[in-house]
Write an enzyme that holds these catalytic residues in place. Structure first.
Site, PDB file in Angstrom:
ATOM      1  N   TYR A  10     -37.352  24.166  13.858  1.00  0.00           N
ATOM      2  CA  TYR A  10     -35.574  24.163  13.823  1.00  0.00           C
ATOM      3  C   TYR A  10     -35.517  23.568  15.831  1.00  0.00           C
ATOM      4  O   TYR A  10     -35.169  25.097  16.338  1.00  0.00           O
ATOM      5  CB  TYR A  10     -34.771  25.229  13.588  1.00  0.00           C
ATOM      6  CG  TYR A  10     -33.618  24.919  13.850  1.00  0.00           C
ATOM      7  CD1 TYR A  10     -32.673  24.149  13.217  1.00  0.00           C
ATOM      8  CD2 TYR A  10     -33.021  25.576  15.008  1.00  0.00           C
ATOM      9  CE1 TYR A  10     -31.288  23.614  14.064  1.00  0.00           C
ATOM     10  CE2 TYR A  10     -31.667  25.597  15.004  1.00  0.00           C
ATOM     11  CZ  TYR A  10     -31.022  24.381  14.576  1.00  0.00           C
ATOM     12  OH  TYR A  10     -29.596  24.234  15.444  1.00  0.00           O
ATOM     13  N   ARG A  20      -3.259   6.691 -11.907  1.00  0.00           N
ATOM     14  CA  ARG A  20      -4.454   7.235 -12.409  1.00  0.00           C
ATOM     15  C   ARG A  20      -5.570   7.453 -12.219  1.00  0.00           C
ATOM     16  O   ARG A  20      -6.387   6.934 -12.209  1.00  0.00           O
ATOM     17  CB  ARG A  20      -4.722   5.144 -12.914  1.00  0.00           C
ATOM     18  CG  ARG A  20      -3.702   5.154 -14.424  1.00  0.00           C
ATOM     19  CD  ARG A  20      -3.755   3.479 -14.994  1.00  0.00           C
ATOM     20  NE  ARG A  20      -2.585   2.541 -13.223  1.00  0.00           N
ATOM     21  CZ  ARG A  20      -3.081   1.433 -13.826  1.00  0.00           C
ATOM     22  NH1 ARG A  20      -3.328   0.367 -14.706  1.00  0.00           N
ATOM     23  NH2 ARG A  20      -1.930   0.916 -12.780  1.00  0.00           N
ATOM     24  N   ASN A  37      -8.018   1.138  -9.639  1.00  0.00           N
ATOM     25  CA  ASN A  37      -6.626   1.742 -10.807  1.00  0.00           C
ATOM     26  C   ASN A  37      -7.143   3.192 -10.808  1.00  0.00           C
ATOM     27  O   ASN A  37      -6.586   4.301 -10.739  1.00  0.00           O
ATOM     28  CB  ASN A  37      -5.979   1.602 -11.955  1.00  0.00           C
ATOM     29  CG  ASN A  37      -5.269  -0.043 -11.631  1.00  0.00           C
ATOM     30  OD1 ASN A  37      -4.228  -0.196 -10.197  1.00  0.00           O
ATOM     31  ND2 ASN A  37      -5.159  -1.604 -12.641  1.00  0.00           N
ATOM     32  N   THR A  56       6.645  -3.264  -7.485  1.00  0.00           N
ATOM     33  CA  THR A  56       5.816  -4.026  -6.097  1.00  0.00           C
ATOM     34  C   THR A  56       7.049  -4.619  -5.393  1.00  0.00           C
ATOM     35  O   THR A  56       6.509  -5.516  -4.129  1.00  0.00           O
ATOM     36  CB  THR A  56       5.206  -4.798  -7.194  1.00  0.00           C
ATOM     37  OG1 THR A  56       4.960  -5.502  -8.338  1.00  0.00           O
ATOM     38  CG2 THR A  56       4.143  -4.145  -7.242  1.00  0.00           C
ATOM     39  N   ALA A  60       0.688  -1.137   0.358  1.00  0.00           N
ATOM     40  CA  ALA A  60      -0.004  -0.145  -0.075  1.00  0.00           C
ATOM     41  C   ALA A  60       1.179   1.404  -0.154  1.00  0.00           C
ATOM     42  O   ALA A  60       0.581   2.692   0.906  1.00  0.00           O
ATOM     43  CB  ALA A  60      -1.054   0.279   1.526  1.00  0.00           C
ATOM     44  N   GLU A 117       4.317  -7.778 -17.467  1.00  0.00           N
ATOM     45  CA  GLU A 117       3.240  -6.725 -17.787  1.00  0.00           C
ATOM     46  C   GLU A 117       3.322  -5.565 -18.714  1.00  0.00           C
ATOM     47  O   GLU A 117       3.797  -6.246 -19.993  1.00  0.00           O
ATOM     48  CB  GLU A 117       4.336  -5.283 -16.836  1.00  0.00           C
ATOM     49  CG  GLU A 117       4.742  -5.397 -15.336  1.00  0.00           C
ATOM     50  CD  GLU A 117       3.245  -5.905 -14.368  1.00  0.00           C
ATOM     51  OE1 GLU A 117       2.276  -5.034 -14.459  1.00  0.00           O
ATOM     52  OE2 GLU A 117       2.954  -6.917 -14.401  1.00  0.00           O
TER      53      GLU A 117
HETATM   54  C1  UD1 Z   1       0.036  -5.103 -10.493  1.00  0.00           C
HETATM   55  C2  UD1 Z   1       1.415  -6.111 -10.745  1.00  0.00           C
HETATM   56  C3  UD1 Z   1       0.344  -6.556 -12.434  1.00  0.00           C
HETATM   57  C4  UD1 Z   1      -1.306  -6.785 -11.895  1.00  0.00           C
HETATM   58  C5  UD1 Z   1      -1.955  -5.804 -11.491  1.00  0.00           C
HETATM   59  C6  UD1 Z   1      -3.646  -6.145 -10.686  1.00  0.00           C
HETATM   60  C7  UD1 Z   1       3.309  -5.356 -10.872  1.00  0.00           C
HETATM   61  C8  UD1 Z   1       4.591  -5.203 -11.329  1.00  0.00           C
HETATM   62  N1  UD1 Z   1       2.410  -6.057 -11.224  1.00  0.00           N
HETATM   63  O1  UD1 Z   1       0.249  -3.992 -11.270  1.00  0.00           O
HETATM   64  O2  UD1 Z   1       0.854  -7.889 -12.894  1.00  0.00           O
HETATM   65  O3  UD1 Z   1      -2.067  -7.447 -12.993  1.00  0.00           O
HETATM   66  O4  UD1 Z   1      -1.119  -5.434 -10.052  1.00  0.00           O
HETATM   67  O5  UD1 Z   1      -3.575  -5.389 -10.793  1.00  0.00           O
HETATM   68  O6  UD1 Z   1       3.371  -6.512  -9.394  1.00  0.00           O
HETATM   69  N2  UD1 Z   1       3.007  -0.690  -4.755  1.00  0.00           N
HETATM   70  C9  UD1 Z   1       4.024  -0.157  -3.514  1.00  0.00           C
HETATM   71  N3  UD1 Z   1       5.062   0.498  -3.832  1.00  0.00           N
HETATM   72  C10 UD1 Z   1       5.450   0.199  -5.040  1.00  0.00           C
HETATM   73  C11 UD1 Z   1       4.743  -0.417  -6.032  1.00  0.00           C
HETATM   74  C12 UD1 Z   1       3.749   0.043  -6.048  1.00  0.00           C
HETATM   75  O7  UD1 Z   1       3.367  -0.495  -2.558  1.00  0.00           O
HETATM   76  O8  UD1 Z   1       6.337   1.016  -5.217  1.00  0.00           O
HETATM   77  C13 UD1 Z   1       1.268  -0.796  -4.229  1.00  0.00           C
HETATM   78  C14 UD1 Z   1       0.679  -0.149  -4.840  1.00  0.00           C
HETATM   79  O9  UD1 Z   1       0.622   0.981  -3.249  1.00  0.00           O
HETATM   80  C15 UD1 Z   1      -0.499  -1.364  -5.261  1.00  0.00           C
HETATM   81  C16 UD1 Z   1       0.013  -2.529  -5.378  1.00  0.00           C
HETATM   82  O10 UD1 Z   1       1.747  -2.147  -4.946  1.00  0.00           O
HETATM   83  O11 UD1 Z   1      -1.504  -1.308  -4.066  1.00  0.00           O
HETATM   84  C17 UD1 Z   1       0.369  -2.453  -6.948  1.00  0.00           C
HETATM   85  O12 UD1 Z   1       0.908  -1.761  -7.499  1.00  0.00           O
HETATM   86  P1  UD1 Z   1      -0.231  -1.216  -8.629  1.00  0.00           P
HETATM   87  O13 UD1 Z   1       1.298   0.487  -9.110  1.00  0.00           O
HETATM   88  O14 UD1 Z   1      -1.158  -0.688  -8.746  1.00  0.00           O
HETATM   89  O15 UD1 Z   1       0.266  -2.220  -9.796  1.00  0.00           O
HETATM   90  P2  UD1 Z   1       0.102  -2.516 -11.742  1.00  0.00           P
HETATM   91  O16 UD1 Z   1       0.522  -1.746 -12.347  1.00  0.00           O
HETATM   92  O17 UD1 Z   1      -1.743  -1.942 -11.622  1.00  0.00           O
HETATM   93 CA    CA Z   2      -3.501  -2.234 -10.053  1.00  0.00          CA
END
Ligand code: UD1
Ligand code: CA
Length: 564
Positions: A462, A108, A323, A174, A102, A250
């Site tokens: 009132y 987005r 997103n 992530t 998180a 991705e």
């Molecule tokens: C990610 C997945 C993708 C999947 C999708 C599903 C990766 C690389 N990609 O993409 O394969 O289909 O989720 O919804 O994992 N976050 C952090 N730190 C970071 C980046 C993200 O804590 O540095 C957290 C975000 O807050 C979020 C989650 O990780 O809750 C996913 O991040 P997000 O940017 O939404 O990933 P997607 O690009 O959607």
């Molecule tokens: Ca996501």
């Protein structure tokens, strides 16, 4: 593909056949089969209602009073329903922890706030995920925070000692986020559920089923996937000819061919803790986004000759990441719909579930009926046999048994007793408290006001900062003048007082028991018990005044020239 069956033991008597191990094909999804279409009716068949916390006084005979169901069913890929196995009762007793990611911002979403704190169905997005993990009986949850860390931490809530936080200074992806939690989870044995924080519709039953699937698969890593007609924006799950998952790519790194894959990664993983940290440290940011992807763990483990298990979820609406605002609305809809299904199953009439928005923490008693276009928000508690008219918005309030709320009432942080009648068009603001059988009618506003048993304010009034006893009649157009421009003052109206219409009560003021206020009065001094108070000017009547001094007479006197 290894499909070697276990040979039967030498000579077991027929009836005590050894428990068959799950055949490989059971734990491996069959990529040639399309997922079943989402069901037309309730998406969720296995939702177990939460018992209400003790001490609530509305007398709700809620489903929570039923003996708890020891097991719930879990949905299996391809829509099979299996008897549930509680995580703790699974074959190997392994601890399960959860890691919720998180720290991202969620660009987005086009918002000043982190995506994870956006509310839907009464809870911030990330709390839905943390609560689902908790309800799936995980031993411990670590939430990785970074962007707007304080807000996200607050949204998660830090009263539960089983929830910890890890900090990711810069959002490098992530995989990097997971590595930031290594210290908090070091020494953790067993399985770790890794969950994106943007999965508000995820159910605990699904997590339990997924953990069980992971254990049966004996793979070090299991991923949860689903198939969607439009996979744009999500990581695609690439399988080899045998149907095994070979990697997750991705969208920005995918070839056109890979992009056409409709099976996506949901951001829900279960990993053997012993097989996580070392391999993940090998992930490199050699991709278009320059991030360390958690999804690279698939290829890394594959490279080491390990197997990756994949559980294909049949209903995408539960496991799609949120997103943007469109997806936020879609997820909120899923939660509202699911809540309505649960309530209807438990004996609440909802005339039109499509236009009724009931937050997840709302509780409602049996035989209550809710008309279309109603919003019940926050931790509202509605009793039994209540009727709520169309267009009402009730937030953080308690409504007692047998009460009727007529259409178009706005009610916030109020307590309404039993057998009351409110509305239509009433506005009960915070700290309004109606005792049993009280009535508040149309265009009545109350704030910090108690209305005693059987008392009525039926039209246009009132009532602010007011204490009203029993069986009081508040006439139409009564106004408490509670604000003198500097401070608020209280009005006390004792039992059985009668207030005539169009009365102003200039606070601070007290009307003692049984007092009678003549209509049209401005009351500035206390009125003793059983006294009449009237402050209007005495009425004057002049016979034939109109004929002598009325407009026609004046016009005649001016020579008939006046036009106006
Ligand atoms: C990610 C997945 C993708 C999947 C999708 C599903 C990766 C690389 N990609 O993409 O394969 O289909 O989720 O919804 O994992 N976050 C952090 N730190 C970071 C980046 C993200 O804590 O540095 C957290 C975000 O807050 C979020 C989650 O990780 O809750 C996913 O991040 P997000 O940017 O939404 O990933 P997607 O690009 O959607
Ligand atoms: Ca996501």
């Amino acid at each position: 593909m290894k499909s070697r069956k276990k040979r039967p033991r030498p000579k077991p008597p027929r009836k005590v056949r050894p428990k068959p191990r799950p055949a490989r094909s059971e734990v491996k999804p069959n990529p040639s089969l399309p997922p079943p279409a989402p069901p037309a009716g309730p998406l969720i068949r296995t939702f177990t209602p939460q018992p209400p916390p003790p001490g609530l006084t509305t007398g709700i005979r809620s489903p929570g009073n039923r003996p708890p169901q020891p097991t719930a069913s879990v949905l299996r890929p391809m829509g099979e329903v299996l008897p549930a196995v509680r995580v703790a009762a699974a074959g190997r007793k392994r601890e399960v922890s959860a890691l919720v990611l998180a720290a991202g911002m969620g660009k987005r979403m086009q918002s000043r706030d982190s995506k994870l704190v956006h509310p839907l169905a009464g809870r911030p997005m990330v709390r839905h995920v943390v609560d689902a993990a908790r309800a799936a009986d995980v031993a411990r949850t670590v939430v990785v925070i970074g962007n707007q860390a304080d807000e996200v931490r607050r949204a998660v809530g830090d009263s539960d000692k089983r929830i910890g936080f890890a900090y990711q200074q810069d959002q490098k992806g992530t995989g990097h986020a997971v590595l930031c939690a290594e210290r908090q989870l070091a020494g953790q044995q067993g399985d770790l559920l890794i969950l994106n924080g943007d999965l508000p519709a995820l159910r605990p039953e699904t997590l339990r089923g997924f953990v069980e699937f992971h254990r049966q698969s004996r793979a070090p890593l299991s991923i949860l996937t689903t198939v969607v007609p439009d996979p744009r924006g999500y990581g695609r799950v690439i399988r080899n000819y045998g149907g095994d998952v070979s990697r997750i790519v991705e969208e920005s790194d995918a070839t056109p061919e890979e992009r056409a894959t409709q099976e996506i990664n949901c951001g829900i993983y279960c990993v053997d803790a012993a097989n996580l940290w070392k391999p993940l440290r090998r992930a490199r940011a050699d991709n278009t986004q320059g991030e360390i992807y958690l999804t690279d763990l698939v290829e890394i483990l594959k490279h080491d000759g390990q197997k990756i298990a994949a559980w294909r979820h049949p209903y995408p609406t539960e496991v799609l990441g949120v997103n943007d605002r469109r997806e936020l609305a879609a997820a909120a809809r899923v939660l509202h719909r699911r809540k309505a299904e649960t309530l209807m199953r438990d004996g609440v009439t909802i005339l039109d579930p499509e236009t009724t928005y009931i937050d997840v923490d709302v509780r409602i008693g049996q035989d209550t009926a809710i008309e279309p276009g109603v919003m019940l928000l926050g931790e509202t508690v509605i009793g039994r046999e209540v009727r709520i008219g169309t267009g009402c918005r009730i937030e953080g309030s308690v409504v007692g048994d047998g009460t009727t709320i007529l259409p178009y009432c706005i009610i916030a942080a109020a307590r309404i007793g039993r057998a009351c009648r409110v509305g239509p068009f009433a506005h009960l603001r915070p700290e309004s408290h109606l005792d049993d059988e009280a009535r508040v009618g149309n265009f009545v506003e109350t704030k910090k006001t108690r209305l005693g048993r059987g008392s009525k304010a039926n039209h246009h009034a009132y009532l602010g900062d007011t204490e009203i006893g029993r069986n009081v009649n508040v006439g139409a157009g009564t106004i408490t003048c509670n604000f003198d421009g500097v401070a608020k003052h209280r009005t006390i109206i004792e039992d059985e007082v009668f207030i005539g219409s169009d009365t102003q009560l200039v606070a601070p003021v007290r009307l003692c028991k049984g007092a009678f206020i003549g209509a049209g009065s401005t009351i500035t001094r206390d009125v003793p018990s059983n006294a009449l108070a009237v402050s209007r000017a005495p009425q004057v009547v002049k016979e034939d005044w109109v004929k002598r001094f009325g407009p026609a007479a004046r016009n005649h006197r001016d020579g008939g020239t006046r036009k106006d």
